[in-house]
Each structure stands twice: as C-alpha cells, then as structure tokens.
Scaffold this motif. Structure first.
Motif, PDB file in Angstrom:
ATOM      1  N   ALA A  46       7.275  -2.299 -21.558  1.00 36.03           N
ATOM      2  CA  ALA A  46       7.556  -0.978 -22.124  1.00 36.03           C
ATOM      3  C   ALA A  46       6.876   0.116 -21.300  1.00 36.03           C
ATOM      4  O   ALA A  46       7.441   1.164 -21.060  1.00 36.03           O
ATOM      5  N   ARG A  47       5.648  -0.137 -20.858  1.00 41.78           N
ATOM      6  CA  ARG A  47       4.902   0.804 -20.020  1.00 41.78           C
ATOM      7  C   ARG A  47       4.406   0.054 -18.793  1.00 41.78           C
ATOM      8  O   ARG A  47       3.712  -0.957 -18.911  1.00 41.78           O
ATOM      9  N   THR A  48       4.735   0.562 -17.634  1.00 41.99           N
ATOM     10  CA  THR A  48       4.333  -0.132 -16.409  1.00 41.99           C
ATOM     11  C   THR A  48       2.983   0.338 -15.868  1.00 41.99           C
ATOM     12  O   THR A  48       2.305  -0.417 -15.194  1.00 41.99           O
ATOM     13  N   ASN A  49       2.607   1.594 -16.142  1.00 44.00           N
ATOM     14  CA  ASN A  49       1.350   2.171 -15.651  1.00 44.00           C
ATOM     15  C   ASN A  49       1.232   2.051 -14.132  1.00 44.00           C
ATOM     16  O   ASN A  49       0.175   1.709 -13.600  1.00 44.00           O
ATOM     17  N   LEU A  50       2.308   2.325 -13.409  1.00 45.30           N
ATOM     18  CA  LEU A  50       2.316   2.149 -11.962  1.00 45.30           C
ATOM     19  C   LEU A  50       1.349   3.080 -11.246  1.00 45.30           C
ATOM     20  O   LEU A  50       0.714   2.670 -10.268  1.00 45.30           O
ATOM     21  N   LYS A  51       1.210   4.311 -11.710  1.00 39.39           N
ATOM     22  CA  LYS A  51       0.294   5.241 -11.044  1.00 39.39           C
ATOM     23  C   LYS A  51      -1.135   4.704 -11.091  1.00 39.39           C
ATOM     24  O   LYS A  51      -1.844   4.686 -10.078  1.00 39.39           O
ATOM     25  N   LYS A  52      -1.558   4.230 -12.248  1.00 44.61           N
ATOM     26  CA  LYS A  52      -2.897   3.678 -12.403  1.00 44.61           C
ATOM     27  C   LYS A  52      -3.060   2.418 -11.552  1.00 44.61           C
ATOM     28  O   LYS A  52      -4.096   2.221 -10.917  1.00 44.61           O
ATOM     29  N   LYS A  53      -2.017   1.601 -11.496  1.00 44.35           N
ATOM     30  CA  LYS A  53      -2.094   0.373 -10.705  1.00 44.35           C
ATOM     31  C   LYS A  53      -2.117   0.665  -9.208  1.00 44.35           C
ATOM     32  O   LYS A  53      -2.810  -0.024  -8.453  1.00 44.35           O
ATOM     33  N   PHE A  54      -1.390   1.699  -8.759  1.00 44.74           N
ATOM     34  CA  PHE A  54      -1.415   2.061  -7.344  1.00 44.74           C
ATOM     35  C   PHE A  54      -2.793   2.601  -6.950  1.00 44.74           C
ATOM     36  O   PHE A  54      -3.301   2.284  -5.872  1.00 44.74           O
ATOM     37  N   ILE A  55      -3.397   3.389  -7.826  1.00 45.49           N
ATOM     38  CA  ILE A  55      -4.735   3.913  -7.542  1.00 45.49           C
ATOM     39  C   ILE A  55      -5.750   2.775  -7.502  1.00 45.49           C
ATOM     40  O   ILE A  55      -6.585   2.701  -6.596  1.00 45.49           O
ATOM     41  N   THR A  56      -5.669   1.872  -8.462  1.00 46.78           N
ATOM     42  CA  THR A  56      -6.566   0.714  -8.480  1.00 46.78           C
ATOM     43  C   THR A  56      -6.356  -0.144  -7.240  1.00 46.78           C
ATOM     44  O   THR A  56      -7.321  -0.596  -6.616  1.00 46.78           O
ATOM     45  N   THR A  57      -5.108  -0.355  -6.867  1.00 42.19           N
ATOM     46  CA  THR A  57      -4.798  -1.140  -5.676  1.00 42.19           C
ATOM     47  C   THR A  57      -5.404  -0.506  -4.434  1.00 42.19           C
ATOM     48  O   THR A  57      -5.961  -1.204  -3.584  1.00 42.19           O
ATOM     49  N   THR A  58      -5.340   0.805  -4.340  1.00 43.69           N
ATOM     50  CA  THR A  58      -5.836   1.501  -3.155  1.00 43.69           C
ATOM     51  C   THR A  58      -7.346   1.332  -2.989  1.00 43.69           C
ATOM     52  O   THR A  58      -7.813   0.994  -1.899  1.00 43.69           O
ATOM     53  N   TRP A  59      -8.112   1.517  -4.056  1.00 42.89           N
ATOM     54  CA  TRP A  59      -9.562   1.397  -3.878  1.00 42.89           C
ATOM     55  C   TRP A  59     -10.016  -0.052  -3.758  1.00 42.89           C
ATOM     56  O   TRP A  59     -10.951  -0.349  -3.031  1.00 42.89           O
ATOM     57  N   VAL A  60      -9.348  -0.986  -4.456  1.00 40.19           N
ATOM     58  CA  VAL A  60      -9.704  -2.403  -4.301  1.00 40.19           C
ATOM     59  C   VAL A  60      -9.376  -2.869  -2.875  1.00 40.19           C
ATOM     60  O   VAL A  60     -10.166  -3.572  -2.241  1.00 40.19           O
ATOM     61  N   ALA A  61      -8.213  -2.465  -2.368  1.00 36.07           N
ATOM     62  CA  ALA A  61      -7.836  -2.831  -1.002  1.00 36.07           C
ATOM     63  C   ALA A  61      -8.804  -2.218   0.002  1.00 36.07           C
ATOM     64  O   ALA A  61      -9.130  -2.856   1.016  1.00 36.07           O
ATOM     65  N   ALA A  62      -9.278  -1.006  -0.242  1.00 39.08           N
ATOM     66  CA  ALA A  62     -10.237  -0.370   0.668  1.00 39.08           C
ATOM     67  C   ALA A  62     -11.547  -1.154   0.710  1.00 39.08           C
ATOM     68  O   ALA A  62     -12.129  -1.338   1.788  1.00 39.08           O
ATOM     69  N   ILE A  63     -11.997  -1.639  -0.430  1.00 40.94           N
ATOM     70  CA  ILE A  63     -13.234  -2.435  -0.472  1.00 40.94           C
ATOM     71  C   ILE A  63     -13.038  -3.753   0.276  1.00 40.94           C
ATOM     72  O   ILE A  63     -13.883  -4.148   1.087  1.00 40.94           O
ATOM     73  N   VAL A  64     -11.938  -4.440   0.016  1.00 43.79           N
ATOM     74  CA  VAL A  64     -11.655  -5.710   0.702  1.00 43.79           C
ATOM     75  C   VAL A  64     -11.523  -5.471   2.206  1.00 43.79           C
ATOM     76  O   VAL A  64     -12.050  -6.243   3.015  1.00 43.79           O
ATOM     77  N   TRP A  65     -10.830  -4.394   2.591  1.00 41.01           N
ATOM     78  CA  TRP A  65     -10.647  -4.061   3.998  1.00 41.01           C
ATOM     79  C   TRP A  65     -11.992  -3.780   4.670  1.00 41.01           C
ATOM     80  O   TRP A  65     -12.255  -4.248   5.775  1.00 41.01           O
ATOM     81  N   LEU A  66     -12.849  -3.020   3.999  1.00 45.76           N
ATOM     82  CA  LEU A  66     -14.159  -2.702   4.556  1.00 45.76           C
ATOM     83  C   LEU A  66     -14.990  -3.969   4.769  1.00 45.76           C
ATOM     84  O   LEU A  66     -15.625  -4.136   5.809  1.00 45.76           O
ATOM     85  N   ILE A  67     -14.964  -4.867   3.811  1.00 43.25           N
ATOM     86  CA  ILE A  67     -15.691  -6.132   3.948  1.00 43.25           C
ATOM     87  C   ILE A  67     -15.143  -6.927   5.136  1.00 43.25           C
ATOM     88  O   ILE A  67     -15.915  -7.463   5.941  1.00 43.25           O
ATOM     89  N   LEU A  68     -13.829  -6.982   5.267  1.00 40.77           N
ATOM     90  CA  LEU A  68     -13.218  -7.711   6.378  1.00 40.77           C
ATOM     91  C   LEU A  68     -13.583  -7.078   7.724  1.00 40.77           C
ATOM     92  O   LEU A  68     -13.895  -7.785   8.685  1.00 40.77           O
ATOM     93  N   VAL A  69     -13.566  -5.754   7.801  1.00 41.32           N
ATOM     94  CA  VAL A  69     -13.925  -5.066   9.041  1.00 41.32           C
ATOM     95  C   VAL A  69     -15.385  -5.343   9.393  1.00 41.32           C
ATOM     96  O   VAL A  69     -15.717  -5.578  10.566  1.00 41.32           O
TER      97      VAL A  69
END
Length: 87
Positions: A46-69
């Motif tokens: 009924a509610r996808t909450n895509l904006k919240k999920k995209f924002i969460t994805t962006t900062w989680v991916a940034a943390i994972v990316w930073l650790i990998l770098v």
C-alpha cells in the motif's frame, strides 16, 4: 594502489544497487490487506516509502563504500597486481 575516480564512482554505483535490493523489502507488511478492486497487483504494498528507502540506501552505501576504499587504500586484503596495458 591508486584507484581512479571513475572506478571509485562505478564501485559506489554497484554497492548502491546491492544495498537498494537489500533495503527494498524492509518494512513491507502484507498482513491484513484487503483485496484490491482497482486492478492493481495483490502483492503490491500500500505504501512503498521509496524516498525514505533511497535516502537510507544512499548513506548505507556510502558507509560500505568508504570501508571498502579504506581496505583497498591500506591494503588490508592483498590484491594481485594487474599489469598496466599502457605503453
């Protein structure tokens, strides 16, 4: 080992997509849902909450990316040397 900016950006995009597909199902509840009458899919939330999920994805991916770098930069995991094809 130096990694170029285009490669770093490509790694971030790949990590972002992987994190997106792990975050998308979070918070989905199909418990007491009525049968749709407008022709939509029965399994669609009924509610996808895509904006919240995209924002969460962006900062989680940034943390994972930073650790990998950092792992690559400080060579915590030995990577094989790939010979350059430049002449």
């Amino acid at each position: 080992m130096f990694v170029g900016p285009i490669t770093l950006f490509a790694i971030y995009i790949i990590i972002w997509w992987l994190v997106l597909f792990t975050i998308l199902p979070l918070g989905m509840n199909q418990g007491a849902q009525e049968r749709p009458t407008d022709g939509s899919d029965w399994g669609a939330p009924a509610r996808t909450n895509l904006k919240k999920k995209f924002i969460t994805t962006t900062w989680v991916a940034a943390i994972v990316w930073l650790i990998l770098v950092l792992v690559i930069q400080f060579q915590l995991i030995p990577l094989p040397d790939i010979p350059s094809t430049r002449t």
